[in-house]
Write a protein that holds these residues in place. Sequence first.
Motif, mmCIF file in Angstrom:
data_model
loop_
_atom_site.group_PDB
_atom_site.id
_atom_site.type_symbol
_atom_site.label_atom_id
_atom_site.label_comp_id
_atom_site.label_asym_id
_atom_site.label_seq_id
_atom_site.Cartn_x
_atom_site.Cartn_y
_atom_site.Cartn_z
ATOM 1 N N PRO A 53 71.833 18.705 72.240
ATOM 2 C CA PRO A 53 72.452 17.737 73.166
ATOM 3 C C PRO A 53 73.387 16.765 72.446
ATOM 4 N N PRO A 69 61.001 13.004 68.176
ATOM 5 C CA PRO A 69 59.945 13.440 67.242
ATOM 6 C C PRO A 69 60.458 13.652 65.820
ATOM 7 N N ALA A 109 65.685 11.585 64.677
ATOM 8 C CA ALA A 109 67.048 12.099 64.487
ATOM 9 C C ALA A 109 68.103 11.262 65.191
ATOM 10 N N ILE A 129 73.228 11.069 67.427
ATOM 11 C CA ILE A 129 72.272 12.074 66.936
ATOM 12 C C ILE A 129 72.683 12.543 65.546
ATOM 13 N N CYS A 144 68.042 16.957 63.910
ATOM 14 C CA CYS A 144 67.741 17.295 65.320
ATOM 15 C C CYS A 144 67.236 18.742 65.448
ATOM 16 N N ILE A 145 66.174 18.925 66.231
ATOM 17 C CA ILE A 145 65.649 20.284 66.462
ATOM 18 C C ILE A 145 66.014 20.792 67.869
ATOM 19 N N CYS A 169 65.205 19.748 70.832
ATOM 20 C CA CYS A 169 64.088 19.853 71.789
ATOM 21 C C CYS A 169 64.467 19.300 73.165
ATOM 22 N N ASN A 170 65.566 18.552 73.228
ATOM 23 C CA ASN A 170 66.066 17.973 74.480
ATOM 24 C C ASN A 170 65.170 16.891 75.082
ATOM 25 N N LEU A 171 64.211 16.390 74.290
ATOM 26 C CA LEU A 171 63.377 15.292 74.805
ATOM 27 C C LEU A 171 64.245 14.083 75.153
ATOM 28 N N CYS A 172 65.249 13.797 74.319
ATOM 29 C CA CYS A 172 66.106 12.628 74.570
ATOM 30 C C CYS A 172 66.852 12.755 75.895
HETATM 31 S S1 SF4 Z 1 67.048 16.856 70.925
HETATM 32 FE FE1 SF4 Z 1 64.990 16.277 70.243
HETATM 33 S S2 SF4 Z 1 65.167 16.200 68.021
HETATM 34 FE FE2 SF4 Z 1 67.259 16.161 68.810
HETATM 35 S S3 SF4 Z 1 67.767 14.013 68.981
HETATM 36 FE FE3 SF4 Z 1 66.964 14.631 70.964
HETATM 37 S S4 SF4 Z 1 64.760 14.155 70.886
HETATM 38 FE FE4 SF4 Z 1 65.546 14.133 68.794
#
Ligand code: SF4
Length: 343
Positions: free
Chosen positions: A175, A193, A196, A205, A210-211, A213-216
């Motif tokens: 993202p 997590p 990043a 970012i 960054c992995i 994960c799309n949590l953000c």
């Molecule tokens: S996608 Fe996941 S690892 Fe990357 S910046 Fe967002 S929360 Fe962090």
Amino acid sequence: MTSKVFYMKTTKQSPDDMKRDSIEKLLSQINDTDIFRKDENIAVKVNLADVKNKGCTDPIYVEKLVEILKSYDTNTHLIDSKPLYQLDECEKYTYENIDVCQHILNDSEIKKVDVDGEIIKTAKLSKQIHNSDKIITLTQFKPHHICGIAGAIKNMAIDTAVKSGKIEQYRQAAPFISKIGCLACKVCINECPQKAVELNSIAQINYTKCIACNLCVRICPKDTVKINRIKSDFINKAICEYAKAATENRKNDIIYINFLDDIKADYEDTKQDDANEKLSDDIAILISNDPVAIDQASYDMLNDAIGEDIVEKLWRIIDAQMQLNYADSINVGCKDYELVEIK
Ligand code: SF4
Ligand code: SF4
């Protein structure tokens, strides 16, 4: 060259007996001699860990499939991979009436396969799945908000890879944070997590950490973190190259079953209001030895049922056909198919 795809029509009202019958009839099409042998290790790839369990296959189908596999005295287990988001974010699903081992992959056992693709050089697959004698993938086929379509190809590529392999694929479309709208509230910075996200007047970012994960994307209160659909071709190439690594020389050892029922777009639990909206009535169950043919047939059937290209309608910027064309071009399978209806 064409590949055969067998299918049976389904409806939401299909009685349980008809569902069991359909699995048995479809499986018998794949090979007219006995395809399973005593003591063979069979990995049935299902969804056991998913946000809201939206990718889980109807237990009736899974129960019947396991019953058939057990009748051959095989060593069958249900298996899924760890999602990139925290496991406590999603519910662990168990098929309660099925008495076989059901487990989530142990990421420490890696099978490395050289693929020398445009994006992926060495795929990192799960030994637990890929050392099995046979693999059966059960996929709820649906439009996907990053790749366009989530079918057998994506299931083999992302969901049979270990975590580092998944990250390698998702990272192709990590993202981004829009320059407009960030309040510097630090929610993403505190929750990421990987630590990043950094603050430089607005959040940014750090892609080396960054992995993807799309949590953000899910937690930003201003919807300022965006899914990177401009990069969907890159993630699709990576997915196809992983699928090639996962399936090469195993054509007769892998069976793909796609379910075109309860069809909703896959937003991976972003905050989209229409994530739970059904896109179509139930259509069919499909089976094939070719992941490209079955996905092309599934995509065509879904578009026919809706009367337009569903991916273009939902996310104009994504070219879903690109995944199928590229998979065909690198010989993951063949997008030309012969559709055979089973009654
Ligand atoms: S996608 Fe996941 S690892 Fe990357 S910046 Fe967002 S929360 Fe962090
Ligand atoms: S959560 Fe959204 S608004 Fe808050 S700092 Fe991150 S990007 Fe900016």
